[in-house]
Design a protein around this motif. Structure first.
Motif, PDB file in Angstrom:
ATOM      1  N   PRO A   1       0.825  -1.213   0.000  1.00 46.33           N
ATOM      2  CA  PRO A   1       0.000   0.000   0.000  1.00 46.33           C
ATOM      3  C   PRO A   1       0.863   1.269   0.000  1.00 46.33           C
ATOM      4  O   PRO A   1       1.848   1.365   0.729  1.00 46.33           O
ATOM      5  N   ASN A   2       0.515   2.188  -0.878  1.00 46.39           N
ATOM      6  CA  ASN A   2       1.189   3.479  -1.058  1.00 46.39           C
ATOM      7  C   ASN A   2       2.614   3.386  -1.611  1.00 46.39           C
ATOM      8  O   ASN A   2       3.280   4.404  -1.741  1.00 46.39           O
ATOM      9  N   GLN A   3       3.072   2.193  -1.935  1.00 39.81           N
ATOM     10  CA  GLN A   3       4.395   2.035  -2.548  1.00 39.81           C
ATOM     11  C   GLN A   3       4.284   2.356  -4.036  1.00 39.81           C
ATOM     12  O   GLN A   3       3.226   2.222  -4.639  1.00 39.81           O
ATOM     13  N   LEU A   4       5.401   2.785  -4.644  1.00 43.57           N
ATOM     14  CA  LEU A   4       5.375   3.138  -6.051  1.00 43.57           C
ATOM     15  C   LEU A   4       6.440   2.401  -6.843  1.00 43.57           C
ATOM     16  O   LEU A   4       7.420   1.901  -6.293  1.00 43.57           O
ATOM     17  N   PHE A   5       6.208   2.336  -8.149  1.00 47.60           N
ATOM     18  CA  PHE A   5       7.141   1.774  -9.120  1.00 47.60           C
ATOM     19  C   PHE A   5       7.281   2.815 -10.217  1.00 47.60           C
ATOM     20  O   PHE A   5       6.297   3.411 -10.651  1.00 47.60           O
ATOM     21  N   GLU A   6       8.517   3.036 -10.656  1.00 48.96           N
ATOM     22  CA  GLU A   6       8.762   4.108 -11.613  1.00 48.96           C
ATOM     23  C   GLU A   6       9.760   3.656 -12.671  1.00 48.96           C
ATOM     24  O   GLU A   6      10.687   2.910 -12.382  1.00 48.96           O
ATOM     25  N   TRP A   7       9.548   4.118 -13.909  1.00 43.11           N
ATOM     26  CA  TRP A   7      10.517   3.887 -14.979  1.00 43.11           C
ATOM     27  C   TRP A   7      10.400   5.034 -15.972  1.00 43.11           C
ATOM     28  O   TRP A   7       9.458   5.806 -15.951  1.00 43.11           O
ATOM     29  N   GLY A   8      11.408   5.145 -16.826  1.00 41.16           N
ATOM     30  CA  GLY A   8      11.416   6.188 -17.841  1.00 41.16           C
ATOM     31  C   GLY A   8      11.775   5.617 -19.205  1.00 41.16           C
ATOM     32  O   GLY A   8      12.368   4.550 -19.315  1.00 41.16           O
ATOM     33  N   PHE A   9      11.400   6.349 -20.229  1.00 46.56           N
ATOM     34  CA  PHE A   9      11.674   5.943 -21.602  1.00 46.56           C
ATOM     35  C   PHE A   9      11.551   7.164 -22.504  1.00 46.56           C
ATOM     36  O   PHE A   9      11.032   8.201 -22.097  1.00 46.56           O
ATOM     37  N   ARG A  10      12.007   7.026 -23.718  1.00 49.73           N
ATOM     38  CA  ARG A  10      11.805   8.047 -24.738  1.00 49.73           C
ATOM     39  C   ARG A  10      10.791   7.495 -25.749  1.00 49.73           C
ATOM     40  O   ARG A  10      10.987   6.409 -26.276  1.00 49.73           O
ATOM     41  N   PRO A  11       9.710   8.242 -26.010  1.00 51.56           N
ATOM     42  CA  PRO A  11       8.724   7.786 -26.989  1.00 51.56           C
ATOM     43  C   PRO A  11       9.371   7.589 -28.362  1.00 51.56           C
ATOM     44  O   PRO A  11      10.361   8.234 -28.686  1.00 51.56           O
ATOM     45  N   ASN A  12       8.792   6.701 -29.143  1.00 54.14           N
ATOM     46  CA  ASN A  12       9.359   6.437 -30.464  1.00 54.14           C
ATOM     47  C   ASN A  12       9.108   7.604 -31.416  1.00 54.14           C
ATOM     48  O   ASN A  12       8.258   8.468 -31.183  1.00 54.14           O
ATOM     49  N   PHE A  13       9.855   7.608 -32.491  1.00 51.65           N
ATOM     50  CA  PHE A  13       9.821   8.670 -33.490  1.00 51.65           C
ATOM     51  C   PHE A  13       8.441   8.809 -34.132  1.00 51.65           C
ATOM     52  O   PHE A  13       8.015   9.902 -34.491  1.00 51.65           O
TER      53      PHE A  13
END
Length: 150
Positions: free
Chosen positions: A64-76
């Motif tokens: 509960p209330n924990q988070l998961f995060e990631w990042g990326f660059r959208p494709n062209f």
């Protein structure tokens, strides 16, 4: 230099400059940060498995209330799609966590979601509240009408 080469170079320079108007070159998209927070409100863990056509982020369990995060660059091409399977209790649901055509303008570089029992709510960064809520997607309604993740 041949006339064709001069025109090609001019065209490439024009495309590059036009793409630079929003703060970056056309071919280098801004990085998008996705965050999922367990907001079930029942004390239950939230298990999720997120992926795109090219990336499988694996299965994760959020307290509960924990988070998961990631990042990326959208494709062209502007077609980036990340979708997730969510499980809690005896329920299993699907949600398109990032659809570029839907989300590029409304969450800019931060797409932060609170996931609750009836769906997910997106952070409106202008006001600092999670008020852009959406219900679950069934597999038959996912983009491309494909059964994702099976």
């Amino acid at each position: 230099m041949f006339p064709f080469s001069r025109y090609l170079l001019s065209f490439m320079l024009l495309v590059f400059l036009a793409g630079s108007c929003d703060g970056g070159p056309l071919i280098i998209q801004k990085k998008v940060d996705i965050r999922i927070t367990n907001d079930l409100g029942t004390g239950a863990n939230l298990t999720h498995h997120c992926k795109s056509k090219d990336d499988d982020l694996g299965t994760h369990v959020l307290a509960p209330n924990q988070l998961f995060e990631w990042g990326f660059r959208p494709n062209f091409w502007g077609t980036t799609l990340y979708y997730c399977q969510f499980r809690f209790g005896s329920e299993t649901h699907w949600f398109n966590i990032y659809v570029e055509k839907r989300d590029a303008s409304r969450c800019d570089d931060k797409c932060w979601w609170m996931v609750g029992p009836i769906g997910a709510c997106l952070l409106d960064s202008r006001f600092g509240i999670y008020d852009r809520c959406e219900g679950w997607n069934d597999p038959q309604y996912l983009e491309g009408n494909e059964k994702k993740g099976k």
